[in-house]
Design an enzyme around this catalytic site. Structure first.
Site, PDB file in Angstrom:
ATOM      1  N   GLU A  46       0.827  -1.207   0.000  1.00  0.00           N
ATOM      2  CA  GLU A  46       0.000   0.000   0.000  1.00  0.00           C
ATOM      3  C   GLU A  46       0.861   1.257   0.000  1.00  0.00           C
ATOM      4  O   GLU A  46       0.523   2.256  -0.645  1.00  0.00           O
ATOM      5  CB  GLU A  46      -0.957  -0.002   1.192  1.00  0.00           C
ATOM      6  N   TYR A 129      -6.486   6.126   4.344  1.00  0.00           N
ATOM      7  CA  TYR A 129      -6.588   5.052   3.353  1.00  0.00           C
ATOM      8  C   TYR A 129      -5.735   3.854   3.758  1.00  0.00           C
ATOM      9  O   TYR A 129      -6.226   2.714   3.811  1.00  0.00           O
ATOM     10  CB  TYR A 129      -6.155   5.534   1.965  1.00  0.00           C
ATOM     11  N   ASP A 147      -9.936   5.320  -1.970  1.00  0.00           N
ATOM     12  CA  ASP A 147      -8.850   5.931  -2.728  1.00  0.00           C
ATOM     13  C   ASP A 147      -9.452   6.741  -3.873  1.00  0.00           C
ATOM     14  O   ASP A 147     -10.675   6.901  -3.976  1.00  0.00           O
ATOM     15  CB  ASP A 147      -7.858   4.878  -3.230  1.00  0.00           C
TER      16      ASP A 147
END
Length: 299
Positions: A46, A129, A147
């Site tokens: 991520e 996020y 996102d």
């Protein structure tokens, strides 16, 4: 007026079914990836995927996790090593944030990535996020993961707008309203709506003929109007300070351990003032060190 033509339960079910049939085969989606690296692998992926194309992330992710398969292993690395390994991923401060997060995980959580969203948010470089992505995709907890792709799909399918507005806390509420009640199904739907935005409901040329929810999309029903784009635009990379910073870091990554004489760093750069700004900003961000007239990666 805000249009809401798709009942949340239908949106989730249709997208999740489509995702199960059409999802790209990406390393961080494979069971063996989670078995081998756990939440740490999700966290690293991520970090790398933020504003970076998937094709550039995949080889760097593999090299990174081969070298540092756990937070404890990475915590032992030097800042210079992590910046060097980051290579061409862009936004290299993320490498330092990830390194600090690895140290924090090792010191605060016994080397195990925490499951709790507030604990994840307390780690360096982790925002709304990333914290929720780790909690949802690694631990399977029910959280809204939002996102740019998610926001665009909701703007079109639910609100009838061609582009989402600037990112805001209300985006989490909008996604929460669409989540299935089941933890497992909510994780699938989080991934599905991002996937749709990444490969079908793209920003400039949406492929509505391939969209599984086109028949119930509020924007399509309205005739796909251009409702404007209020999001802040990023400056061009070519000729920017970001490009100069990247050129400096590239030179430092290929230099010997002692670094490069300051006067020689990208000495042929067309804009000398921009070159100096790039060097100064890298030092301020902890991505470079100036010692005895030499510039080097941080130690």
């Amino acid at each position: 007026m805000t249009l809401r033509s798709t009942p949340p339960v239908h949106l989730a079910a249709e997208l999740s079914d489509w995702y199960r049939e059409n999802a790209r085969d990406l390393p961080w989606r494979r069971p063996e990836f989670h078995y081998r690296y756990g939440a740490w692998g999700t966290l690293v992926s991520e970090f790398m995927l933020q504003q970076t194309p998937v094709t550039r992330v995949i080889p760097r992710l593999e090299a990174w996790l081969d070298r540092w398969p756990t937070p404890a292993r990475m915590a032992q690395a030097t800042p210079a090593e992590v910046v060097h390994e980051w290579a061409n991923l862009g936004y290299p401060r993320r490498a330092l944030w990830l390194h600090r997060a690895a140290i924090e995980i090792t010191e605060r959580h016994g080397g195990e990535v925490p499951r709790d969203v507030p604990a994840l948010l307390a780690l360096s470089g982790i925002g709304d996020y990333t914290a929720r992505a780790v909690a949802a995709f690694s631990f399977g907890d029910r959280h809204p993961v939002v996102d740019t792709n998610t926001r665009r799909v909701i703007a079109r399918a639910v609100d009838g707008r061609s582009q989402p507005g600037p990112a805001a806390r209300r985006d989490l509420l909008a996604m929460s309203a669409l989540l299935p009640d089941s933890d497992a199904e909510s994780a699938v739907f989080n991934a599905a709506i991002m996937e749709l935005g990444a490969i079908v409901c793209v920003s400039r040329t949406p492929r509505c003929e391939r969209c599984p929810i086109a028949d119930s999309c509020a924007w399509v029903a309205a005739g796909r109007p251009d409702t404007g784009d209020a999001r802040p635009r990023q400056a061009r990379y070519e000729g920017s300070d970001r490009q100069a910073r990247g050129a400096v870091l590239k030179e430092l990554r290929s230099a010997v351990a002692d670094g490069v004489p300051l006067a020689s760093v990208i000495h042929d750069w067309a804009d000398a003032a921009q070159r100096d700004r790039a060097i100064d900003s890298l030092i301020a961000d902890g991505l470079a060190e100036a010692i005895d007239g030499m510039l080097r990666l941080p130690r």
